[in-house]
Design a protein around this motif. Structure first.
Motif, PDB file in Angstrom:
ATOM      1  N   LYS A   1     -31.790   9.513 -16.011  1.00  0.00           N
ATOM      2  CA  LYS A   1     -32.316   8.509 -15.093  1.00  0.00           C
ATOM      3  C   LYS A   1     -33.836   8.445 -15.169  1.00  0.00           C
TER       4      LYS A   1
ATOM      5  N   TRP B   1     -23.184   0.823 -18.240  1.00  0.00           N
ATOM      6  CA  TRP B   1     -24.459   1.352 -17.768  1.00  0.00           C
ATOM      7  C   TRP B   1     -24.792   2.740 -18.285  1.00  0.00           C
ATOM      8  N   ASP B   2     -23.842   3.665 -18.264  1.00  0.00           N
ATOM      9  CA  ASP B   2     -24.130   5.031 -18.716  1.00  0.00           C
ATOM     10  C   ASP B   2     -24.542   5.051 -20.184  1.00  0.00           C
TER      11      ASP B   2
ATOM     12  N   LEU C   1     -26.772   0.122 -10.447  1.00  0.00           N
ATOM     13  CA  LEU C   1     -26.322   1.451 -10.027  1.00  0.00           C
ATOM     14  C   LEU C   1     -26.888   1.869  -8.678  1.00  0.00           C
TER      15      LEU C   1
END
Length: 262
Positions: free
Chosen positions: A3, A75-76, A106
């Motif tokens: 992140k 997304w990941d 997210l």
């Protein structure tokens, strides 16, 4: 899942691949057919080779897997994708643009804002340095302004500022017109569908439905639009209509990824 907002760093190795030239349009065709993984594979093949001379377009092609992951909302995987090599700012702009949208989806609002903060000066520099009325300049200027406005829209929506979000997305759609009229595909998304998707997530059901139906009037077999319309109609409780639209979707996307049909 990482992140952190990363800074573009060392160049990736450049490898020439004769097969990659054929992937230039292939990823676009596959994505239109709902074959997301195949489109991603084609884009990775394209990114692995040097198929264009112009540096800005080369950065765009190296960033293509990132844009397809964004379109697929994986997304990941997107957040694990490294920044593509480039010195003209295009790869960096697309990197922060894609990551910012992923973070917004997210619920990582602080990171989405940070990505937007990193994107803004890069997008302004690209737009300002491509002011001529030539294909390269118009393409890069449009791309920079679309990424800026679309990320602004996503952050505004995450902040609960729906009208601001809609305004920025409509601005992105206006800037994207040149890109979407080009014969060669540029972005992996359509700005009108992005507007409909944003209206849907803002629970503006009638507005989203109208945007999807307007697009389908001119593109009746578009699986992406049918997919979105099904979600909007379902949210309004029209079960019988969903059955017909689902049949239309499967007819339009006979070879689509199962994950996109569910």
């Amino acid at each position: 899942m990482s992140k952190n907002i990363e800074t573009p760093g060392n160049p990736h190795s450049k490898r020439k691949s004769p097969a990659s030239a054929g992937a230039t349009a292939l990823w676009h065709v596959l994505l239109k057919e709902g074959r997301g993984q195949a489109a991603l594979d084609a884009a990775r093949l394209l990114a692995s080779g040097e198929t264009v001379v112009n540096e800005e377009f080369a950065e765009l092609e190296r960033s293509r897997p990132l844009l397809i992951l964004l379109r697929l909302q994986r997304w990941d995987e997107l957040l694990r994708e490294p920044v593509a090599y480039g010195r003209r700012g295009v790869a960096a702009a697309l990197y922060f643009y894609a990551r910012g949208i992923a973070f917004a989806h997210l619920g990582e609002l602080a990171l989405a804002r940070e990505a937007m903060k990193r994107l803004e000066p890069i997008a302004s520099t690209i737009a300002g340095s491509h002011a001529k009325d030539e294909t390269l300049d118009k393409t890069m200027r449009s791309l920079a302004l679309v990424t800026r406005e679309q990320l602004r829209a996503e952050v505004a929506l995450a902040e609960g500022k729906t009208e601001t979000a809609i305004r920025h997305q409509k601005s992105a759609s206006a800037f994207a017109q040149y890109l979407e009229e080009a014969q060669a595909p540029v972005m992996a998304d359509n700005s009108i569908l992005a507007l409909a998707n944003l209206q849907m997530r803002a629970r503006q059901w009638p507005e989203a439905e109208q945007t999807y139906r307007n697009y389908l009037f001119f593109n009746p077999a578009c699986g992406w639009a049918l997919q979105g319309l099904i979600h909007v109609v379902k949210a309004q409780g029209r079960e019988e209509e969903i059955k017909k639209l689902t049949v239309d979707l499967k007819r339009s996307w006979p070879g689509a990824d199962t994950s996109l049909l569910n």
